[in-house]
Design a protein around this motif. Structure first.
Motif, PDB file in Angstrom:
ATOM      1  N   LEU A   1      40.923   9.143   5.665  1.00  0.00           N
ATOM      2  CA  LEU A   1      40.286  10.452   5.498  1.00  0.00           C
ATOM      3  C   LEU A   1      39.614  10.844   6.809  1.00  0.00           C
ATOM      4  O   LEU A   1      38.893  10.039   7.407  1.00  0.00           O
ATOM      5  CB  LEU A   1      39.240  10.347   4.377  1.00  0.00           C
ATOM      6  CG  LEU A   1      38.334  11.554   4.133  1.00  0.00           C
ATOM      7  CD1 LEU A   1      39.145  12.768   3.695  1.00  0.00           C
ATOM      8  CD2 LEU A   1      37.284  11.208   3.064  1.00  0.00           C
ATOM      9  N   VAL A   2      39.881  12.045   7.265  1.00  0.00           N
ATOM     10  CA  VAL A   2      39.234  12.563   8.479  1.00  0.00           C
ATOM     11  C   VAL A   2      38.714  13.965   8.178  1.00  0.00           C
ATOM     12  O   VAL A   2      39.425  14.763   7.553  1.00  0.00           O
ATOM     13  CB  VAL A   2      40.229  12.651   9.667  1.00  0.00           C
ATOM     14  CG1 VAL A   2      39.511  13.124  10.932  1.00  0.00           C
ATOM     15  CG2 VAL A   2      40.918  11.319   9.917  1.00  0.00           C
ATOM     16  N   PHE A   3      37.464  14.238   8.556  1.00  0.00           N
ATOM     17  CA  PHE A   3      36.980  15.614   8.404  1.00  0.00           C
ATOM     18  C   PHE A   3      35.884  15.918   9.424  1.00  0.00           C
ATOM     19  O   PHE A   3      35.387  15.017  10.108  1.00  0.00           O
ATOM     20  CB  PHE A   3      36.499  15.894   6.972  1.00  0.00           C
ATOM     21  CG  PHE A   3      35.392  15.008   6.466  1.00  0.00           C
ATOM     22  CD1 PHE A   3      34.088  15.126   6.948  1.00  0.00           C
ATOM     23  CD2 PHE A   3      35.645  14.063   5.473  1.00  0.00           C
ATOM     24  CE1 PHE A   3      33.063  14.320   6.461  1.00  0.00           C
ATOM     25  CE2 PHE A   3      34.623  13.252   4.977  1.00  0.00           C
ATOM     26  CZ  PHE A   3      33.329  13.372   5.483  1.00  0.00           C
ATOM     27  N   TYR A   4      35.533  17.184   9.515  1.00  0.00           N
ATOM     28  CA  TYR A   4      34.457  17.628  10.416  1.00  0.00           C
ATOM     29  C   TYR A   4      33.275  18.095   9.577  1.00  0.00           C
ATOM     30  O   TYR A   4      33.448  18.871   8.637  1.00  0.00           O
ATOM     31  CB  TYR A   4      34.958  18.749  11.331  1.00  0.00           C
ATOM     32  CG  TYR A   4      35.922  18.211  12.364  1.00  0.00           C
ATOM     33  CD1 TYR A   4      35.477  17.876  13.635  1.00  0.00           C
ATOM     34  CD2 TYR A   4      37.260  17.987  12.038  1.00  0.00           C
ATOM     35  CE1 TYR A   4      36.357  17.332  14.578  1.00  0.00           C
ATOM     36  CE2 TYR A   4      38.139  17.449  12.963  1.00  0.00           C
ATOM     37  CZ  TYR A   4      37.678  17.126  14.229  1.00  0.00           C
ATOM     38  OH  TYR A   4      38.538  16.577  15.148  1.00  0.00           O
ATOM     39  N   ALA A   5      32.107  17.575   9.890  1.00  0.00           N
ATOM     40  CA  ALA A   5      30.906  17.916   9.112  1.00  0.00           C
ATOM     41  C   ALA A   5      29.724  18.068  10.062  1.00  0.00           C
ATOM     42  O   ALA A   5      29.738  17.538  11.174  1.00  0.00           O
ATOM     43  CB  ALA A   5      30.633  16.817   8.079  1.00  0.00           C
ATOM     44  N   PRO A   6      28.686  18.786   9.601  1.00  0.00           N
ATOM     45  CA  PRO A   6      27.556  19.070  10.488  1.00  0.00           C
ATOM     46  C   PRO A   6      26.534  17.940  10.583  1.00  0.00           C
ATOM     47  O   PRO A   6      25.698  17.954  11.485  1.00  0.00           O
ATOM     48  CB  PRO A   6      26.920  20.302   9.853  1.00  0.00           C
ATOM     49  CG  PRO A   6      27.308  20.239   8.416  1.00  0.00           C
ATOM     50  CD  PRO A   6      28.619  19.557   8.353  1.00  0.00           C
ATOM     51  N   SER A   7      26.565  16.972   9.656  1.00  0.00           N
ATOM     52  CA  SER A   7      25.553  15.911   9.736  1.00  0.00           C
ATOM     53  C   SER A   7      26.058  14.623   9.106  1.00  0.00           C
ATOM     54  O   SER A   7      26.939  14.642   8.239  1.00  0.00           O
ATOM     55  CB  SER A   7      24.274  16.336   9.012  1.00  0.00           C
ATOM     56  OG  SER A   7      24.493  16.327   7.615  1.00  0.00           O
ATOM     57  N   ASP A   8      25.461  13.515   9.540  1.00  0.00           N
ATOM     58  CA  ASP A   8      25.814  12.204   8.993  1.00  0.00           C
ATOM     59  C   ASP A   8      25.546  12.155   7.494  1.00  0.00           C
ATOM     60  O   ASP A   8      26.310  11.577   6.731  1.00  0.00           O
ATOM     61  CB  ASP A   8      24.993  11.087   9.657  1.00  0.00           C
ATOM     62  CG  ASP A   8      25.391  10.875  11.112  1.00  0.00           C
ATOM     63  OD1 ASP A   8      26.346  11.536  11.572  1.00  0.00           O
ATOM     64  OD2 ASP A   8      24.733  10.047  11.784  1.00  0.00           O
ATOM     65  N   SER A   9      24.433  12.750   7.076  1.00  0.00           N
ATOM     66  CA  SER A   9      24.076  12.628   5.658  1.00  0.00           C
ATOM     67  C   SER A   9      25.059  13.401   4.783  1.00  0.00           C
ATOM     68  O   SER A   9      25.477  12.916   3.735  1.00  0.00           O
ATOM     69  CB  SER A   9      22.636  13.091   5.419  1.00  0.00           C
ATOM     70  OG  SER A   9      22.504  14.433   5.805  1.00  0.00           O
ATOM     71  N   LEU A  10      25.475  14.579   5.240  1.00  0.00           N
ATOM     72  CA  LEU A  10      26.462  15.332   4.464  1.00  0.00           C
ATOM     73  C   LEU A  10      27.802  14.591   4.457  1.00  0.00           C
ATOM     74  O   LEU A  10      28.475  14.499   3.425  1.00  0.00           O
ATOM     75  CB  LEU A  10      26.631  16.743   5.023  1.00  0.00           C
ATOM     76  CG  LEU A  10      27.591  17.639   4.223  1.00  0.00           C
ATOM     77  CD1 LEU A  10      27.108  17.829   2.789  1.00  0.00           C
ATOM     78  CD2 LEU A  10      27.779  18.995   4.896  1.00  0.00           C
ATOM     79  N   ALA A  11      28.171  14.049   5.599  1.00  0.00           N
ATOM     80  CA  ALA A  11      29.431  13.299   5.681  1.00  0.00           C
ATOM     81  C   ALA A  11      29.402  12.121   4.713  1.00  0.00           C
ATOM     82  O   ALA A  11      30.397  11.826   4.044  1.00  0.00           O
ATOM     83  CB  ALA A  11      29.659  12.804   7.113  1.00  0.00           C
ATOM     84  N   LYS A  12      28.257  11.481   4.607  1.00  0.00           N
ATOM     85  CA  LYS A  12      28.177  10.312   3.723  1.00  0.00           C
ATOM     86  C   LYS A  12      28.332  10.683   2.255  1.00  0.00           C
ATOM     87  O   LYS A  12      29.150  10.104   1.549  1.00  0.00           O
ATOM     88  CB  LYS A  12      26.861   9.556   3.939  1.00  0.00           C
ATOM     89  CG  LYS A  12      26.820   8.297   3.081  1.00  0.00           C
ATOM     90  CD  LYS A  12      25.666   7.398   3.368  1.00  0.00           C
ATOM     91  CE  LYS A  12      25.632   6.149   2.483  1.00  0.00           C
ATOM     92  NZ  LYS A  12      26.643   6.010   1.450  1.00  0.00           N
ATOM     93  N   VAL A  13      27.584  11.684   1.787  1.00  0.00           N
ATOM     94  CA  VAL A  13      27.722  12.040   0.366  1.00  0.00           C
ATOM     95  C   VAL A  13      29.120  12.591   0.071  1.00  0.00           C
ATOM     96  O   VAL A  13      29.690  12.309  -0.984  1.00  0.00           O
ATOM     97  CB  VAL A  13      26.650  13.050  -0.159  1.00  0.00           C
ATOM     98  CG1 VAL A  13      25.316  12.369  -0.307  1.00  0.00           C
ATOM     99  CG2 VAL A  13      26.554  14.282   0.698  1.00  0.00           C
TER     100      VAL A  13
END
Ligand code: ADP
Ligand code: MG
Ligand code: MG
Length: 309
Positions: A23-35
Protein backbone atom coordinates in the motif's frame (compact mmCIF):
# COMPACT_ATOMS: atom_id res chain seq x y z
CA UNK A 1 -8.03 17.93 -2.02
CA UNK A 2 -4.97 18.60 0.07
CA UNK A 3 -2.14 20.95 -0.83
CA UNK A 4 0.30 18.71 -2.72
CA UNK A 5 3.27 20.45 -1.08
CA UNK A 6 2.17 19.37 2.39
CA UNK A 7 1.85 15.71 1.50
CA UNK A 8 4.33 12.97 2.33
CA UNK A 9 4.62 9.48 0.90
CA UNK A 10 3.79 6.49 3.10
CA UNK A 11 4.36 2.84 2.16
CA UNK A 12 3.30 -0.36 3.91
CA UNK A 13 3.63 -4.09 3.18
CA UNK A 14 1.55 -6.78 4.86
CA UNK A 15 0.60 -10.37 4.17
CA UNK A 16 -3.10 -11.01 3.66
CA UNK A 17 -5.27 -13.34 1.57
CA UNK A 18 -2.23 -15.50 0.83
CA UNK A 19 -0.36 -12.64 -0.84
CA UNK A 20 1.76 -9.63 -0.04
CA UNK A 21 -0.22 -6.42 -0.09
CA UNK A 22 1.72 -3.25 -0.85
CA UNK A 23 0.00 0.00 0.00
CA UNK A 24 1.35 3.43 -0.95
CA UNK A 25 -0.37 6.76 -0.39
CA UNK A 26 0.22 10.47 0.23
CA UNK A 27 -1.01 11.98 3.48
CA UNK A 28 -0.47 15.24 5.38
CA UNK A 29 0.64 13.73 8.70
CA UNK A 30 2.04 10.63 10.37
CA UNK A 31 -0.97 10.34 12.64
CA UNK A 32 -3.46 10.42 9.77
CA UNK A 33 -1.35 7.94 7.82
CA UNK A 34 -1.35 5.61 10.80
CA UNK A 35 -5.10 5.54 11.40
CA UNK A 36 -5.81 5.31 7.69
CA UNK A 37 -3.41 2.43 7.06
CA UNK A 38 -4.54 0.57 10.19
CA UNK A 39 -8.14 0.90 9.01
CA UNK A 40 -7.18 -0.23 5.51
CA UNK A 41 -5.55 -3.42 6.77
CA UNK A 42 -8.40 -4.04 9.20
CA UNK A 43 -10.76 -3.82 6.25
CA UNK A 44 -8.77 -6.46 4.36
CA UNK A 45 -8.96 -8.71 7.41
CA UNK A 46 -12.72 -8.21 7.61
CA UNK A 47 -13.17 -9.02 3.91
CA UNK A 48 -11.05 -12.12 4.30
CA UNK A 49 -13.17 -13.29 7.23
CA UNK A 50 -16.31 -12.98 5.12
CA UNK A 51 -15.08 -14.09 1.71
CA UNK A 52 -12.31 -16.67 2.16
CA UNK A 53 -13.15 -20.22 1.18
CA UNK A 54 -10.16 -21.39 3.24
CA UNK A 55 -11.77 -20.37 6.55
CA UNK A 56 -14.29 -22.64 8.24
CA UNK A 57 -17.28 -20.54 9.15
CA UNK A 58 -16.54 -17.68 6.77
CA UNK A 59 -19.76 -16.18 5.49
CA UNK A 60 -19.18 -17.51 1.98
CA UNK A 61 -18.59 -21.04 3.27
CA UNK A 62 -21.80 -20.88 5.28
CA UNK A 63 -23.56 -19.86 2.08
CA UNK A 64 -22.01 -22.78 0.19
CA UNK A 65 -23.28 -25.19 2.85
CA UNK A 66 -26.85 -24.30 1.85
CA UNK A 67 -26.33 -25.43 -1.76
CA UNK A 68 -29.13 -27.60 -3.08
CA UNK A 69 -31.17 -27.45 0.14
CA UNK A 70 -33.63 -24.87 -1.15
CA UNK A 71 -32.68 -22.71 1.81
CA UNK A 72 -32.60 -18.96 1.35
CA UNK A 73 -29.40 -17.35 2.67
CA UNK A 74 -29.54 -13.76 3.93
CA UNK A 75 -26.20 -12.26 2.98
CA UNK A 76 -24.28 -9.30 4.36
CA UNK A 77 -24.21 -6.25 2.09
CA UNK A 78 -20.57 -7.04 1.28
CA UNK A 79 -21.16 -10.66 0.30
CA UNK A 80 -24.21 -9.71 -1.73
CA UNK A 81 -22.33 -6.95 -3.54
CA UNK A 82 -19.39 -9.15 -4.58
CA UNK A 83 -21.81 -11.90 -5.66
CA UNK A 84 -23.68 -9.46 -7.88
CA UNK A 85 -20.46 -8.19 -9.43
CA UNK A 86 -19.17 -11.73 -9.88
CA UNK A 87 -22.32 -12.93 -11.57
CA UNK A 88 -22.29 -9.94 -13.88
CA UNK A 89 -18.65 -10.58 -14.87
CA UNK A 90 -19.32 -14.29 -15.36
CA UNK A 91 -22.06 -13.37 -17.82
CA UNK A 92 -19.82 -10.90 -19.65
CA UNK A 93 -17.10 -13.52 -20.12
CA UNK A 94 -19.29 -16.45 -21.20
CA UNK A 95 -18.53 -18.11 -17.89
CA UNK A 96 -14.76 -18.19 -18.44
CA UNK A 97 -14.59 -16.43 -15.10
CA UNK A 98 -17.10 -18.35 -13.01
CA UNK A 99 -17.54 -17.61 -9.33
CA UNK A 100 -19.08 -21.07 -8.77
CA UNK A 101 -15.91 -22.87 -9.87
CA UNK A 102 -15.35 -24.04 -6.24
CA UNK A 103 -16.05 -27.78 -6.73
CA UNK A 104 -13.45 -27.96 -9.51
CA UNK A 105 -10.89 -25.98 -7.51
CA UNK A 106 -11.49 -28.23 -4.47
CA UNK A 107 -11.06 -31.37 -6.56
CA UNK A 108 -7.71 -30.13 -7.85
CA UNK A 109 -6.51 -29.00 -4.44
CA UNK A 110 -7.17 -32.51 -3.16
CA UNK A 111 -5.49 -34.07 -6.18
CA UNK A 112 -2.38 -31.92 -5.72
CA UNK A 113 -2.15 -32.78 -2.01
CA UNK A 114 -2.36 -36.51 -2.74
CA UNK A 115 -0.55 -36.38 -6.09
CA UNK A 116 -3.10 -38.04 -8.36
CA UNK A 117 -4.92 -36.94 -11.48
CA UNK A 118 -8.72 -36.72 -11.03
CA UNK A 119 -10.55 -39.25 -13.19
CA UNK A 120 -13.26 -38.49 -15.71
CA UNK A 121 -16.15 -39.25 -13.38
CA UNK A 122 -14.77 -36.97 -10.66
CA UNK A 123 -14.33 -34.17 -13.19
CA UNK A 124 -17.83 -34.72 -14.48
CA UNK A 125 -19.30 -34.61 -11.00
CA UNK A 126 -17.44 -31.40 -10.17
CA UNK A 127 -18.45 -29.75 -13.44
CA UNK A 128 -22.10 -30.59 -12.80
CA UNK A 129 -21.98 -28.45 -9.64
CA UNK A 130 -20.58 -25.40 -11.48
CA UNK A 131 -22.63 -22.70 -13.17
CA UNK A 132 -23.01 -19.05 -12.25
CA UNK A 133 -26.62 -19.10 -13.50
CA UNK A 134 -27.42 -21.43 -10.59
CA UNK A 135 -26.77 -18.55 -8.17
CA UNK A 136 -30.09 -16.83 -7.55
CA UNK A 137 -29.85 -13.31 -6.15
CA UNK A 138 -32.78 -11.32 -4.79
CA UNK A 139 -31.79 -7.73 -4.10
CA UNK A 140 -34.99 -6.76 -2.20
CA UNK A 141 -33.84 -8.68 0.86
CA UNK A 142 -30.26 -9.53 -0.21
CA UNK A 143 -30.98 -13.21 -0.21
CA UNK A 144 -29.17 -15.92 -2.14
CA UNK A 145 -30.22 -19.39 -3.22
CA UNK A 146 -27.69 -21.87 -4.60
CA UNK A 147 -29.86 -24.07 -6.76
CA UNK A 148 -27.79 -27.23 -7.02
CA UNK A 149 -26.24 -29.64 -4.53
CA UNK A 150 -22.48 -29.46 -3.93
CA UNK A 151 -22.16 -25.95 -5.35
CA UNK A 152 -19.35 -23.91 -3.85
CA UNK A 153 -18.57 -20.23 -4.27
CA UNK A 154 -14.90 -19.32 -4.84
CA UNK A 155 -13.83 -15.66 -4.87
CA UNK A 156 -10.16 -16.54 -5.56
CA UNK A 157 -10.17 -14.82 -8.94
CA UNK A 158 -11.90 -11.59 -7.88
CA UNK A 159 -11.40 -11.19 -4.13
CA UNK A 160 -8.05 -9.44 -4.18
CA UNK A 161 -9.14 -6.91 -6.77
CA UNK A 162 -12.33 -6.34 -4.77
CA UNK A 163 -10.32 -5.88 -1.57
CA UNK A 164 -8.00 -3.41 -3.31
CA UNK A 165 -10.98 -1.32 -4.47
CA UNK A 166 -12.44 -1.39 -0.98
CA UNK A 167 -9.18 -0.26 0.62
CA UNK A 168 -9.09 2.78 -1.63
CA UNK A 169 -12.63 3.62 -0.51
CA UNK A 170 -11.54 3.37 3.12
CA UNK A 171 -8.61 5.71 2.44
CA UNK A 172 -10.94 8.17 0.69
CA UNK A 173 -13.05 8.29 3.85
CA UNK A 174 -9.91 9.62 5.59
CA UNK A 175 -9.45 12.22 2.85
CA UNK A 176 -6.65 10.26 1.19
CA UNK A 177 -7.18 10.07 -2.59
CA UNK A 178 -3.63 9.72 -3.87
CA UNK A 179 -3.24 6.03 -3.23
CA UNK A 180 -2.16 2.78 -4.78
CA UNK A 181 -2.62 -0.80 -3.59
CA UNK A 182 -0.98 -3.89 -5.05
CA UNK A 183 -2.81 -6.93 -3.72
CA UNK A 184 -0.32 -9.53 -4.94
CA UNK A 185 -0.65 -8.63 -8.62
CA UNK A 186 -4.15 -7.18 -8.46
CA UNK A 187 -3.85 -3.40 -8.36
CA UNK A 188 -6.21 -0.58 -7.64
CA UNK A 189 -4.89 2.87 -8.44
CA UNK A 190 -6.34 6.16 -7.19
CA UNK A 191 -5.45 9.76 -7.93
CA UNK A 192 -1.93 10.59 -9.08
CA UNK A 193 0.92 11.35 -6.65
CA UNK A 194 1.55 15.09 -6.12
CA UNK A 195 2.85 16.83 -9.23
CA UNK A 196 2.65 13.61 -11.26
CA UNK A 197 0.39 12.45 -14.07
CA UNK A 198 -0.12 9.05 -12.53
CA UNK A 199 1.48 6.03 -10.91
CA UNK A 200 4.28 4.28 -12.76
CA UNK A 201 3.32 0.65 -13.21
CA UNK A 202 5.67 -1.93 -14.64
CA UNK A 203 4.19 -4.65 -16.78
CA UNK A 204 6.31 -7.43 -18.18
CA UNK A 205 5.56 -9.51 -21.22
CA UNK A 206 7.04 -12.63 -22.69
CA UNK A 207 9.26 -14.99 -20.82
CA UNK A 208 12.85 -16.20 -20.77
CA UNK A 209 15.04 -14.32 -23.23
CA UNK A 210 12.18 -12.32 -24.70
CA UNK A 211 11.03 -10.70 -21.46
CA UNK A 212 10.27 -7.04 -21.96
CA UNK A 213 9.23 -4.50 -19.39
CA UNK A 214 6.77 -1.74 -20.18
CA UNK A 215 6.18 1.22 -17.93
CA UNK A 216 2.68 2.68 -17.88
CA UNK A 217 1.56 5.84 -16.12
CA UNK A 218 -1.92 5.27 -14.72
CA UNK A 219 -4.51 6.71 -12.35
CA UNK A 220 -8.06 5.87 -11.19
CA UNK A 221 -8.25 2.35 -12.54
CA UNK A 222 -7.57 -1.28 -11.79
CA UNK A 223 -4.79 -3.41 -13.25
CA UNK A 224 -4.46 -7.18 -12.99
CA UNK A 225 -1.94 -9.59 -14.38
CA UNK A 226 -2.86 -13.22 -14.63
CA UNK A 227 -1.12 -16.30 -15.82
CA UNK A 228 1.89 -16.04 -13.59
CA UNK A 229 3.30 -19.53 -13.63
CA UNK A 230 4.39 -19.60 -10.02
CA UNK A 231 1.23 -21.35 -8.84
CA UNK A 232 0.75 -24.60 -10.68
CA UNK A 233 0.66 -28.38 -10.50
CA UNK A 234 3.05 -30.58 -12.49
CA UNK A 235 1.87 -34.02 -13.43
CA UNK A 236 3.68 -36.34 -15.86
CA UNK A 237 5.58 -33.47 -17.43
CA UNK A 238 2.54 -31.24 -17.94
CA UNK A 239 2.07 -27.98 -16.08
CA UNK A 240 -1.46 -27.21 -14.90
CA UNK A 241 -2.27 -23.68 -13.76
CA UNK A 242 -4.26 -22.86 -10.60
CA UNK A 243 -6.67 -21.21 -13.04
CA UNK A 244 -9.08 -23.86 -14.27
CA UNK A 245 -11.34 -23.96 -17.26
CA UNK A 246 -14.95 -24.10 -16.05
CA UNK A 247 -15.73 -25.76 -19.40
CA UNK A 248 -13.39 -28.76 -19.07
CA UNK A 249 -12.77 -28.83 -15.31
CA UNK A 250 -9.02 -28.99 -15.91
CA UNK A 251 -6.27 -26.55 -14.95
CA UNK A 252 -5.06 -24.50 -17.89
CA UNK A 253 -2.14 -25.96 -19.81
CA UNK A 254 -1.79 -23.10 -22.27
CA UNK A 255 -0.26 -20.39 -20.19
CA UNK A 256 -1.39 -16.96 -21.26
CA UNK A 257 0.02 -13.92 -19.60
CA UNK A 258 -2.68 -11.31 -19.55
CA UNK A 259 -2.70 -7.78 -18.23
CA UNK A 260 -6.05 -6.07 -17.99
CA UNK A 261 -6.64 -2.40 -17.29
CA UNK A 262 -10.22 -1.73 -16.24
CA UNK A 263 -12.19 0.98 -14.42
CA UNK A 264 -11.92 -0.99 -11.15
CA UNK A 265 -9.63 -3.57 -9.58
CA UNK A 266 -12.61 -5.91 -9.24
CA UNK A 267 -13.22 -5.90 -13.00
CA UNK A 268 -9.52 -6.18 -13.82
CA UNK A 269 -8.99 -9.19 -11.52
CA UNK A 270 -11.94 -11.20 -12.79
CA UNK A 271 -11.28 -10.31 -16.42
CA UNK A 272 -7.58 -11.21 -16.29
CA UNK A 273 -8.59 -14.68 -15.10
CA UNK A 274 -11.26 -14.90 -17.81
CA UNK A 275 -8.84 -13.92 -20.58
CA UNK A 276 -6.40 -16.58 -19.41
CA UNK A 277 -9.15 -19.16 -19.82
CA UNK A 278 -10.36 -17.77 -23.15
CA UNK A 279 -6.92 -17.46 -24.76
CA UNK A 280 -6.00 -14.91 -27.38
CA UNK A 281 -8.59 -15.51 -30.09
CA UNK A 282 -11.75 -15.87 -28.00
CA UNK A 283 -10.42 -13.32 -25.53
CA UNK A 284 -10.22 -10.66 -28.22
CA UNK A 285 -13.86 -11.23 -29.14
CA UNK A 286 -15.03 -10.92 -25.54
CA UNK A 287 -12.83 -7.86 -24.94
CA UNK A 288 -14.47 -6.04 -27.87
CA UNK A 289 -17.85 -6.24 -26.17
CA UNK A 290 -16.59 -4.72 -22.92
CA UNK A 291 -16.58 -0.98 -22.32
CA UNK A 292 -13.63 0.85 -20.81
CA UNK A 293 -11.44 -2.22 -20.73
CA UNK A 294 -7.98 -2.44 -22.13
CA UNK A 295 -6.36 -5.80 -22.53
CA UNK A 296 -2.64 -5.74 -22.77
CA UNK A 297 0.04 -8.07 -23.89
CA UNK A 298 -1.54 -11.40 -24.42
CA UNK A 299 1.30 -13.81 -24.60
CA UNK A 300 0.90 -17.51 -24.99
CA UNK A 301 3.25 -20.36 -24.60
CA UNK A 302 1.61 -23.69 -24.93
CA UNK A 303 3.05 -26.54 -22.95
CA UNK A 304 2.66 -30.16 -23.97
CA UNK A 305 -0.81 -31.57 -24.44
CA UNK A 306 -2.87 -32.15 -21.35
CA UNK A 307 -2.86 -35.58 -19.82
CA UNK A 308 -6.29 -37.16 -19.72
CA UNK A 309 -6.89 -40.51 -18.12
P1 ADP B 1 -4.14 -14.87 -8.73
O1 ADP B 1 -4.45 -15.80 -7.60
O2 ADP B 1 -2.75 -14.99 -9.22
O3 ADP B 1 -4.61 -13.47 -8.51
P2 ADP B 1 -6.51 -15.33 -10.29
O4 ADP B 1 -7.03 -13.97 -10.03
O5 ADP B 1 -6.68 -15.86 -11.66
O6 ADP B 1 -4.97 -15.44 -9.96
O7 ADP B 1 -7.24 -16.29 -9.24
C1 ADP B 1 -7.04 -17.68 -9.27
C2 ADP B 1 -7.95 -18.35 -8.25
O8 ADP B 1 -9.31 -18.19 -8.65
C3 ADP B 1 -7.74 -19.85 -8.13
O9 ADP B 1 -6.84 -20.16 -7.10
C4 ADP B 1 -9.14 -20.37 -7.84
O10 ADP B 1 -9.44 -20.25 -6.46
C5 ADP B 1 -10.03 -19.41 -8.59
N1 ADP B 1 -10.29 -19.81 -9.99
C6 ADP B 1 -9.57 -20.64 -10.79
N2 ADP B 1 -10.08 -20.71 -12.03
C7 ADP B 1 -11.17 -19.88 -12.04
C8 ADP B 1 -12.14 -19.51 -13.04
N3 ADP B 1 -12.08 -19.98 -14.29
N4 ADP B 1 -13.11 -18.63 -12.67
C9 ADP B 1 -13.19 -18.15 -11.42
N5 ADP B 1 -12.31 -18.46 -10.44
C10 ADP B 1 -11.30 -19.30 -10.74
MG1 MG C 1 -8.33 -12.83 -11.23
MG1 MG D 1 -6.36 -12.36 -8.83
Amino acid sequence: GQQPSSLRRYAYARNAMGSEFNLVFYAPSDSLAKVASDSAFARIQLLNNLLSDYLDGSEVNRLSETAGTGQRFYASAILFDILEKSKHLSGKTNGAFDVTVGPIVQLWRRAIRRNYFPDKSQLKEARAAVGYRLVQLRSEDRSVVLKRKKMRIDFGAIGKGYAADDVLKVLKSFGIDRAFLDAGGDLTIGDAPPEKDGWRIEVSSGGGDTTATHVLTLKNCGVATSGSTYRHFDYKGVRYSHIVSPYTGVGLTTHTRTTVIAPTGTDADALATAFSVLGIEKGKKVAKRLKGIEVWLLEQNASKKAHYK
